[in-house]
Scaffold this active site. Structure first.
Site, mmCIF file in Angstrom:
data_model
loop_
_atom_site.group_PDB
_atom_site.id
_atom_site.type_symbol
_atom_site.label_atom_id
_atom_site.label_comp_id
_atom_site.label_asym_id
_atom_site.label_seq_id
_atom_site.Cartn_x
_atom_site.Cartn_y
_atom_site.Cartn_z
ATOM 1 N N ASP A 170 0.826 -1.218 0.000
ATOM 2 C CA ASP A 170 0.000 0.000 0.000
ATOM 3 C C ASP A 170 0.859 1.267 0.000
ATOM 4 O OD1 ASP A 170 0.966 -0.133 2.630
ATOM 5 O OD2 ASP A 170 -1.000 -0.050 3.584
ATOM 6 N N TYR A 214 12.197 2.655 -0.834
ATOM 7 C CA TYR A 214 11.532 1.338 -0.882
ATOM 8 C C TYR A 214 10.235 1.420 -1.686
ATOM 9 C CZ TYR A 214 8.271 -2.301 0.612
ATOM 10 O OH TYR A 214 7.322 -3.307 0.624
ATOM 11 N N LYS A 216 9.096 -0.304 -5.287
ATOM 12 C CA LYS A 216 7.934 -1.191 -5.451
ATOM 13 C C LYS A 216 6.981 -0.604 -6.507
ATOM 14 C CE LYS A 216 7.016 -4.472 -3.468
ATOM 15 N NZ LYS A 216 7.363 -5.901 -3.694
#
Ligand code: NAD
Ligand code: DAU
Length: 366
Positions: free
Chosen positions: A129, A154, A158
């Protein structure tokens, strides 16, 4: 779905997924591809009927060879660098594994599965999310149409991998699905993340380092509910679609930490052997575990709130999380108390050695 390749299957969620899937589909063959970085642990798969291949998802030739030799029809992709704090200290590994690694898998999958049109296949990508960025207290929860706005190296890595997966579907016709889930917790959770770190610190009487004011909100998802959600996507998710998977347990960090402290105190009160096993714990010395709470500097760029709207997964796939946070957390704490050997093995062994060998040089180079 007879033959699965599970990347990152020796990490936290991958391990739980392999166990979850084999319990429900005992005739499936599972090959795990895992590099066994500091976060991967061979022991996680002890007693599990799956083949572990130690290798790198960036090795396209190896992935192609595995797809062919094991007649893989389903790839479930968990492998990643997954810790936000590490991505702040040394982003390179995140780009290499999460972006280039995912792309190597996609290239190998395209070459193998699309060579013969009509070959049944599915590539499921496990994402987060965090790609949606951060919410204010009054914003509606993230849905699948919330624009991407990643804030950490990060989450940016993603997000890049999510876009590549989408592009391979639209451009080449690869059968893909993606799920974006919230904060997992449960057995085999690596002790650098909030919940396992604080459990183990509390057992040693060490400070519980709370970033900033501790009022950041996360939507906590028991890892078995996440595995349930992924299974539903694999079985019934529409190709090319993304699905949000949440736990329906939006909580500020301080509330999670207070739950943890109270549960630790009552575990020690109920079981006198714990004080002998963990003599440094506050609870063993008649002090409340909450006395270990310590406010420290905030994480740079710390996202304030995540919340998941999983109505699409509920209405299309019948996904409903089975656990509330209180029961999920209680069973998790007991797993850590019952599996001291597992986390001691990590703290004393491969974790320390791997971090010293890899991150010191990467951080210096960044
Ligand atoms: P983890 O860090 O516990 O495990 C990652 C696994 O990937 C490890 O076993 C590691 O050895 C392996 N790995 C790393 N680099 C590799 C490489 N180059 N080749 C092969 N294997 C490699 O992570 P996790 O918490 O289990 O997360 C799994 C996936 O779920 C990740 O993609 C993560 O982004 C996503 N996710 C996690 C959470 C969460 O709360 N933990 C929430 C949302 C999404
Ligand atoms: O939202 C999904 C994400 O959840 C995943 O994509 C990531 O892989 C996973 O690591 C997790 O990210 P978070 O950064 O939210 O998890 P973490 O456990 O690191 O931190 C949870 C919250 O607790 C966050 O607000 C930061 C805070 N925290 C964390 C640590 C490690 C502290 O206050 N102190 C700490 O020592």
């Amino acid at each position: 779905m007879n033959s699965l390749l599970v990347t990152g299957g020796a990490g936290f969620i991958g391990t739980n997924f392999v166990r979850f899937w084999l319990k429900r589909h005992p005739s499936s063959r599972i090959t795990v591809l895992d590099l066994l970085t500091y976060a991967g642990n061979r022991a996680n798969l002890d007693g599990v009927d799956a083949e572990l291949v130690v290798g790198d998802i960036r090795d396209e030739a190896l992935v192609g060879e595995l797809l062919a030799s094991r007649s893989i029809d389903t790839l479930v992709h968990f492998a990643a660098e997954s810790h936000v704090d590490r991505s702040i200290l040394g982003p390179d590994a995140f780009i290499e594994t999460n972006v280039l690694g995912t792309h190597a898998l996609l290239k190998a999958a395209r070459k193998y599965w699309l060579a013969t049109p009509g070959t049944p296949h599915r590539f499921h990508h496990v994402s987060t999310d965090e790609v949606y960025g951060t919410l204010s207290a009054t914003d509606p929860a993230f849905s699948e149409t919330t624009p991407y706005a990643p804030n950490s190296p990060y989450s940016a890595s993603k997000a890049a991998s999510d876009h590549l997966v989408r592009a391979y579907h639209h451009t080449y016709g690869l059968n893909v699905t993606t799920s974006n889930c919230s904060n997992n917790y449960g057995p085999f959770h690596f002790p650098e993340k909030l919940i396992p770190l604080f459990i183990i610190n509390a057992l040693h009487g060490r400070a519980l380092p709370i970033y900033g004011d501790g009022m950041q909100v996360r939507d906590w998802l028991h890892v078995e509910d996440h595995c349930l959600g992924i299974s539903r996507v694999l079985e019934a998710g529409r190709l090319g679609e993304t699905y949000n998977i949440g736990g329906g347990a939006e909580l500020p960090n301080l509330q999670v930490i207070d739950t943890l402290c109270a549960a630790m105190d009552s575990a020690f009160a109920q079981d006198p052997t714990l004080a002998a096993r963990f003599p440094d714990a506050a609870a063993a010395k008649g002090m409340p575990t909450a006395s270990l709470k310590s406010f420290v500097a905030d994480r740079p760029g710390h996202d304030r709130r995540y919340a998941i709207d999983c109505s699409k997964a509920s209405s299309e796939l019948g996904y409903v999380p089975a656990r509330d946070f209180a029961s999920g957390f209680a069973s998790t704490l007991h797993w850590y108390l019952d599996n001291e050997g597992w986390w001691r093995g990590i703290l004393d062994g491969s974790y320390r050695a791997w971090v010293e060998a890899n991150y010191a040089s990467r951080d210096a180079a960044s």
